[in-house]
Design an enzyme around this catalytic site. Structure first.
Site, PDB file in Angstrom:
ATOM      1  N   GLU A 163      -6.324   3.946  -5.851  1.00 42.05           N
ATOM      2  CA  GLU A 163      -7.625   4.251  -5.273  1.00 42.05           C
ATOM      3  C   GLU A 163      -7.976   5.663  -5.712  1.00 42.05           C
ATOM      4  OE1 GLU A 163      -9.879   4.506  -0.970  1.00 42.05           O
ATOM      5  OE2 GLU A 163      -7.921   5.405  -1.256  1.00 42.05           O
ATOM      6  N   HIS A 216     -11.269  -2.686   3.257  1.00 41.46           N
ATOM      7  CA  HIS A 216     -11.218  -2.323   4.678  1.00 41.46           C
ATOM      8  C   HIS A 216     -11.979  -1.041   4.995  1.00 41.46           C
ATOM      9  CE1 HIS A 216      -8.297   0.059   2.639  1.00 41.46           C
ATOM     10  NE2 HIS A 216      -8.129   0.823   3.695  1.00 41.46           N
ATOM     11  N   ASP A 217     -12.532  -0.384   3.966  1.00 36.68           N
ATOM     12  CA  ASP A 217     -13.295   0.853   4.185  1.00 36.68           C
ATOM     13  C   ASP A 217     -14.799   0.653   3.980  1.00 36.68           C
ATOM     14  OD1 ASP A 217     -10.941   2.341   4.539  1.00 36.68           O
ATOM     15  OD2 ASP A 217     -10.824   2.882   2.409  1.00 36.68           O
ATOM     16  N   ASP A 232       0.861  -1.174   0.000  1.00 40.73           N
ATOM     17  CA  ASP A 232       0.000   0.000   0.000  1.00 40.73           C
ATOM     18  C   ASP A 232       0.905   1.235   0.000  1.00 40.73           C
ATOM     19  OD1 ASP A 232      -2.366   1.594   0.386  1.00 40.73           O
ATOM     20  OD2 ASP A 232      -3.250  -0.145   1.381  1.00 40.73           O
ATOM     21  N   ASP A 282      -2.884   4.679  -2.447  1.00 46.01           N
ATOM     22  CA  ASP A 282      -3.933   5.279  -1.631  1.00 46.01           C
ATOM     23  C   ASP A 282      -4.322   6.672  -2.160  1.00 46.01           C
ATOM     24  OD1 ASP A 282      -5.406   4.964   0.961  1.00 46.01           O
ATOM     25  OD2 ASP A 282      -4.332   6.799   1.498  1.00 46.01           O
TER      26      ASP A 282
HETATM   27  O1  TEU Z   1      -9.345   5.828   1.708  1.00 48.17           O
HETATM   28  C1  TEU Z   1      -9.677   7.043   1.118  1.00 48.17           C
HETATM   29  C2  TEU Z   1     -11.066   7.306   1.042  1.00 48.17           C
HETATM   30  O2  TEU Z   1     -11.502   7.830   0.052  1.00 48.17           O
HETATM   31  C3  TEU Z   1     -11.902   6.846   2.189  1.00 48.17           C
HETATM   32  O3  TEU Z   1     -11.662   7.608   3.311  1.00 48.17           O
HETATM   33  C4  TEU Z   1     -13.276   6.963   1.778  1.00 48.17           C
HETATM   34  O4  TEU Z   1     -13.626   8.303   1.678  1.00 48.17           O
HETATM   35  C5  TEU Z   1     -14.173   6.280   2.722  1.00 48.17           C
HETATM   36  O5  TEU Z   1     -13.533   5.414   3.578  1.00 48.17           O
HETATM   37  C6  TEU Z   1     -15.152   5.484   1.936  1.00 48.17           C
HETATM   38  O6  TEU Z   1     -16.346   6.129   2.057  1.00 48.17           O
HETATM   39  C7  TEU Z   1      -8.017   5.556   1.859  1.00 48.17           C
HETATM   40  C8  TEU Z   1      -7.820   4.329   2.709  1.00 48.17           C
HETATM   41  O7  TEU Z   1      -8.384   3.224   2.053  1.00 48.17           O
HETATM   42  C9  TEU Z   1      -8.419   4.585   4.049  1.00 48.17           C
HETATM   43  O8  TEU Z   1      -8.379   3.457   4.875  1.00 48.17           O
HETATM   44  C10 TEU Z   1      -7.653   5.723   4.680  1.00 48.17           C
HETATM   45  O9  TEU Z   1      -8.257   6.087   5.885  1.00 48.17           O
HETATM   46  C11 TEU Z   1      -7.617   6.953   3.775  1.00 48.17           C
HETATM   47  O10 TEU Z   1      -7.299   6.632   2.432  1.00 48.17           O
HETATM   48  C12 TEU Z   1      -6.571   7.910   4.241  1.00 48.17           C
HETATM   49  O11 TEU Z   1      -5.301   7.374   3.997  1.00 48.17           O
END
Ligand code: TEU
Ligand code: CA
Length: 544
Positions: free
Chosen positions: A251, A320-321, A97, A198
Site C-alpha cells: 500500500e 476497508h478504507d 497483512d 501496510d
Molecule cells: O491505511 C493507510 C492510509 O493511507 C489510510 O489511512 C488512508 O490515508 C485513508 O484511509 C484513505 O484515505 C492503512 C490501512 O489500510 C488502514 O486501515 C490503517 O488504518 C492505516 O494503514 C494504519 O495502519
C-alpha cells in the site's frame, strides 16, 4: 514469464465483519473457514486477510501488539493453521497483512522503549521537546491530528504518523529490520503466500525537519518513498521473500507514478505491485474528504497513466478504507444499484493487473445508513471530524462529507442473508448491520441468475480464461464526461473494447466504426451494440 499472482483474482477479508462463528458479534477465523466454499465458488484464487494478530484494536488490528499471535477474538494459532490448510485444499492462497510502519503502543517493544536505557529505546523514534517545550517538528498525521505524543516518564516525544496508539518503528535501526525479517519468515513458514504491506512507502524517515505547510499530512516530503525505503525493500526481498514462492502488494500512500515505478520495477526487486490512490481520488480534493464532480474522461486519463506506466498493476475499487463503489461512483438507489455494481465489476475485471475484490463488493453492498457520528467506530473518521471542526466547517456539511467518505462504509458486516443479523451473527454485531441486508444479501443473489454475484462470477471466470484480459495491452479509445472506452489487445491475436457509461443518463459513443464486433459481456443482456448506451450500461466487444 507469467506468475500465479498475475493469473488469479484476490478477495480481501476484513475479519471483524466477515463471519461470526460464536455469536459475540465479531467475525472470526472459524467463521472464515466456514465460508471458504463461497469464496471458492466466486472463482478467486487468493485471499488477502486484513490483520488477525493480537491487538488492542485502536485501529481494528492495524495496531499490533504481538506479530506472532492471533487476537483471541478472532481465534487461535491453531485456527489460523486450519485456515491455511482448508484454503490450500481448495487451491486458495492466503496473503497476510504486514503492518510494520508502526506497532501498537501495547507491543512489548514499545513498553520497554519507554525506558530511556532500554535496548528497545531505539526501536522507535523518540525526540526531545523543541526549545519552547513543544513538539519536535510540525508534521501532521494521516488521521488528522498531531504526529508526536509526549511521554512524561522519559520527558520525550515519540513519533506516530497515524494514531498515538500506533508509534512508528525506527528503520534506521538494523535490529528493527532483523525483527521484521523474522516475523515475515514466521508467517511464510506457516503457509502465507505473501504480504499486503501496510503503508510500506512511509516506513523510512529521512529527516525529522519541519515539513512545508499543508492542510493534511504535513512533513510528507521527509517520509514518502525515501531512498532508505527502497534499500530496505530490496533487503527484505533478497533475504526473505526470494526464498519462498510468494508475492507482495504494497500500500503506497500519497505515491506518484515515478516512485510507484521504482517500487515495482521487476528489475529492482522491491515489491510486485502497489495500491495507489489516484484513480479513487478523481472526484475528491485533499486526499479523500472533500468531493468534486466525477468525470469519466478524467478517470480514463488517470487509469491510462497508471495502466501504461507500470509494469503490473494492482486493480481495485474498494477496500476497508474506502466507501462502497456503488455509492461512490455508481447509483445505490433501487433502480440502478445492480446495474451500476455490474458496471464496476466489468471495469475491475477488464483492466490490466491483479484484481482485488473487497468482501461485499461481489454482491454490490452499499455505504452504511448511519445517522450520525454516534454510530461511527473508525478512528480516522473521528480524527477528520475534529480536523474539519477546527476549520470551522458547519456540522451538517461535515457529516455529509464524512458520511460519503468514512471507512465505516466498508466495515459494516457482510450481508449473507435476509435474517436478523444478516447471517453474520446471531448476537449484537460490533458495528451496525446495514438495514438493506433484507434486499442485498448473498443467499438471495446466489439463487438469482441475473444477480451482481453471478455477474462477478462470470467476469472473474472470463478474465481467468482470457489471455487478452490478463495480459493484453491497455489503450484508451474515447471518453467524455459520462462514458469511457478502452481496448485490450494482443497484437495478431485479439482485440477487445470495453465501453462503460458511468452515468445515470443515456449516452452515445462516437467511435462506432472502429468498434464493430460481437458483444461478449453486457450488464443489461443486450444482443448487439449500436453505438448508444442506456444508463450505467457496460459492454465488452470482441473487435477481432
Ligand atoms: O491505511 C493507510 C492510509 O493511507 C489510510 O489511512 C488512508 O490515508 C485513508 O484511509 C484513505 O484515505 C492503512 C490501512 O489500510 C488502514 O486501515 C490503517 O488504518 C492505516 O494503514 C494504519 O495502519
Ligand atoms: Ca466471533
Amino acid at each position: 514469464m507469467n506468475r500465479w499472482w498475475q493469473e488469479k483474482a484476490v478477495y480481501q477479508i476484513y475479519p471483524r465483519s466477515f463471519q461470526d462463528s460464536n455469536n459475540d458479534g465479531i467475525g472470526d477465523i472459524p467463521g472464515i473457514i466456514s465460508r471458504l466454499d463461497e469464496i471458492k465458488a466466486l472463482g478467486v484464487g487468493i485471499i488477502w486477510l486484513s490483520p488477525v494478530y493480537k491487538s488492542p484494536n485502536a485501529d481494528n488490528g492495524y495496531d499490533i501488539s504481538d506479530y506472532r499471535d492471533i487476537n483471541p477474538m478472532f481465534g487461535t494459532i491453531a485456527d489460523m493453521e486450519q485456515l491455511f490448510s482448508e484454503a490450500e485444499k481448495r487451491d486458495i492462497k492466503i496473503i497476510m497483512d504486514l503492518v510494520i510502519n508502526h506497532t501498537s503502543d501495547e507491543h512489548e517493544w514499545f513498553k520497554r522503549s519507554r525506558d530511556k536505557d532500554s535496548p528497545y529505546r531505539d526501536y522507535y523514534i523518540w525526540r526531545e521537546p523543541d526549545q519552547s517545550g513543544g513538539e519536535p517538528n510540525n508534521w501532521t498525521s494521516f488521521f488528522g491530528g498531531k504526529t508526536w505524543t509526549f511521554d512524561p516518564k522519559s520527558g520525550e516525544y515519540y513519533l506516530h504518523l497515524f494514531n498515538e496508539k500506533q508509534p512508528d518503528l525506527n528503520y534506521h535501526n538494523p535490529n528493527v529490520i532483523a525483527e521484521i525479517k523474522d516475523i515475515m519468515r514466521f508467517w511464510l513458514d506457516k503457509g502465507a503466500a505473501g504480504f499486503r504491506c501496510d503503508v510500506i512507502n512511509v516506513i523510512f524517515k529521512s529527516s525529522l525537519e519541519d515539513g512545508v505547510h499543508r492542510l493534511a499530512v504535513c512533513g510528507r516530503e521527509h517520509f514518502v518513498t525515501q531512498e532508505g525505503t527502497h534499500t530496505i525493500l530490496q533487503e527484505l526481498r533478497r533475504e526473505v521473500l526470494d526464498n519462498y514462492d510468494c508475492f507482495t502488494v504494497g500500500e503506497a500512500a500519497l505515491v506518484n507514478l515515478r516512485d510507484a515505478k521504482l517500487l515495482t520495477d521487476p528489475a529492482r526487486r522491491e515489491l510486485d505491485m502497489v495500491f495507489y490512490f489516484d484513480h479513487l481520488n478523481v472526484d475528491r480534493r485533499i486526499e479523500k474528504f472533500i468531493p468534486k464532480k466525477f468525470k469519466a474522461n478524467k478517470l480514463l486519463k488517470v487509469l491510462t497513466k497508471w495502466q501504461q506506466g507500470l509494469y503490473w498493476n494492482a486493480v481495485y475499487l474498494e477496500n476497508h478504507d474506502q466507501p462502497r463503489i456503488v455509492s461512490h461512483w455508481g447509483d445505490d438507489g433501487d433502480k440502478y444499484r445492480e446495474r451500476s455494481a455490474k458496471l464496476f465489476a466489468a471495469m475491475l475485471l477488464t483492466l490490466k493487473g491483479t484484481p482485488f475484490i473487497y468482501q461485499g463488493q461481489e454482491i454490490g453492498m452499499t455505504n452504511f445508513d448511519f445517522e450520525g457520528m454516534a454510530q461511527i467506530n473508525d478512528i480516522e473518521t473521528i480524527g477528520v471530524d475534529k480536523l474539519l471542526r477546527s476549520f470551522k466547517i458547519p456540522a451538517r456539511l461535515r457529516w455529509n462529507w464524512l458520511k460519503a467518505s468514512s471507512r465505516d462504509n466498508a466495515r459494516t458486516p457482510m450481508q449473507w442473508n435476509a435474517h436478523p443479523g444478516a447471517g453474520f451473527t446471531q448476537g449484537q454485531s460490533w458495528l451496525d448491520i446495514n438495514s438493506n441486508h433484507i434486499e442485498i444479501n448473498h443467499a438471495e443473489q446466489e439463487r438469482r441468475e441475473d444477480s451482481v454475484l453471478n455477474f462477478y462470477k462470470k467476469m472473474i471466470a472470463l478474465r481467468g480464461s482470457s489471455e487478452t484480459l490478463k495480459y493484453g495491452d491497455f489503450a484508451p479509445v474515447w471518453a467524455n464526461e459520462q462514458v469511457m472506452v478502452y481496448s485490450r489487445t494482443i497484437t495478431g491475436a485479439e482485440q477487445l473494447a470495453v465501453i462503460l457509461n458511468i452515468s445515470g443518463k443515456p449516452a452515445a459513443t462516437q467511435i462506432e466504426n472502429n468498434l464493430i464486433g460481437p458483444i461478449i459481456v453486457s450488464n443489461i443482456g443486450r444482443g448487439e451494440y449500436d453505438g448508444t448506451l442506456s444508463a450505467w450500461e457496460a459492454v465488452v466487444l470482441k473487435i477481432w
